[in-house]
Scaffold this active site. Sequence first.
Site, short mmCIF file in Angstrom:
data_model
loop_
_atom_site.label_atom_id
_atom_site.label_comp_id
_atom_site.label_asym_id
_atom_site.label_seq_id
_atom_site.Cartn_x
_atom_site.Cartn_y
_atom_site.Cartn_z
N LYS A 130 0.85 -1.19 0.00
CA LYS A 130 0.00 0.00 0.00
C LYS A 130 0.88 1.22 0.00
O LYS A 130 2.03 1.17 0.49
CB LYS A 130 -0.88 0.02 1.25
N1 GLU Z 1 -7.13 -0.02 -3.57
C1 GLU Z 1 -7.84 -1.22 -3.90
C2 GLU Z 1 -7.88 -2.17 -2.74
O1 GLU Z 1 -7.66 -1.79 -1.61
C3 GLU Z 1 -7.31 -1.85 -5.18
C4 GLU Z 1 -5.88 -2.26 -5.13
C5 GLU Z 1 -5.31 -2.67 -6.50
O2 GLU Z 1 -6.07 -2.70 -7.46
O3 GLU Z 1 -4.13 -2.98 -6.55
O4 GLU Z 1 -8.18 -3.32 -2.88
#
Ligand code: GLU
Length: 418
Positions: A110
């Site tokens: 993240k």
């Molecule tokens: N931000 C989204 C999640 O928390 C998508 C993450 C992504 O597509 O890599 O699942």
Amino acid sequence: MVSTAQKPTMSYDEAIQLFELAADDLELEEELRLLLRMPHRELHVEVPIRMDDGSVNVYPGYRVQHNGARGPYKGGVRFHPEADLDEVRTLASLMTWKCALMDLPFGGAKGGVQCDPTTMSTNELKNVTRRYTQNIAHIIGINRDIPAPDMGTNAHTMAWMMDAYGQIEGHTPGIVTGKPVALGGSVGRESATGRGVVFVLQALCRDLGREPEEVSIAVQGYGNVGSWTATLAAEAGFKVVGITDVTCGVYAENGLDIHSLRDHLDQGGMLSDFQEGVELTNADLLTLDCDVLIPAAIGGVITDDNCDAVRADIILEAANRPITGQADESLRERGTIIVPDILANAGGVIVSYFEWTQNIQQFRWDEKRVTHELARIIEGAYEAVSALAREKRCPMRRSAYLIAVEKVAEAIRLRGFV
Ligand code: GLU
């Protein structure tokens, strides 16, 4: 639309507790626990930009790579005033379990920049994005770590990230997912998280023998996830009776006309001046008399203080960790069915995976294929989680973690981790 969904208040210590519970059940060896407790890498960067008024602001930025045993790190980037290291680390760990549960060939990561995008101009946001990307460029890569949108970021942010990375490494569309379709994004990516939520809801209702027309739903949040969830749930025949955004919301006992609500908001209207239904607050929404509650906004909204007043007997966590640990336990004791975040909101990263594979192959899928494959993966994961929950007589959160932690542990053992 900039997504305002998903703001967890779960700390990394709480995230670790969920992992430890699964590790106990799986009798995971201590070496593996040691390794999985700590994120693989945490990068803290400064993101200085000149604001439109000539002043300089320096924002803290982070990229946390939690575990990469199953493949390149994967996860969104959020721009939010509370996106500090602990939060980004927590969300990175959720991505490890989410990707494993969906059996995607990714680890978990993240990113975040601690800024308030709602007060920044497009130019300032572009500069923050470019500078942040330059500063993390050495640890991301198409086979290393692939960012995506999250709260406070969107397809346009990903276009800037792709461009900034491309200036260093050469044109690399697969470096980020959730891009605009015109730049190699996948059709169906924007609606994917909401679509996944609805696929899971449909599967659950089939299991419970409940027809969509008889099921009333309240959705908290009108960001990317909440708006698509409400729209697609209504299209699937569910009765969406209540919806809120950050300010307030509307309620109609016999169901809202979601398409006219969407049109009204697209034309610049507010939920408060929508002609239909009665106005309600975010707190009211959580305790509405409905069958299914879908928190699709910030984290930690269902707490010890308000969980007794929640009347829905099903909660689908479209946001990350919207229920605090204690409230989770009280609700479970009352028999509330809770579909955990790492299952319910996995649609986004599933279609991100499709986007990444399409970029690598220089090939495009049509929407029908994207939707079909999304359904196949998320419904398969739902079946596995609910079957194990029945077998073990445990909540779905527990069975989801058991599956995910086992998969990551297996990958680490096979690689030979020390
Ligand atoms: N931000 C989204 C999640 O928390 C998508 C993450 C992504 O597509 O890599 O699942």
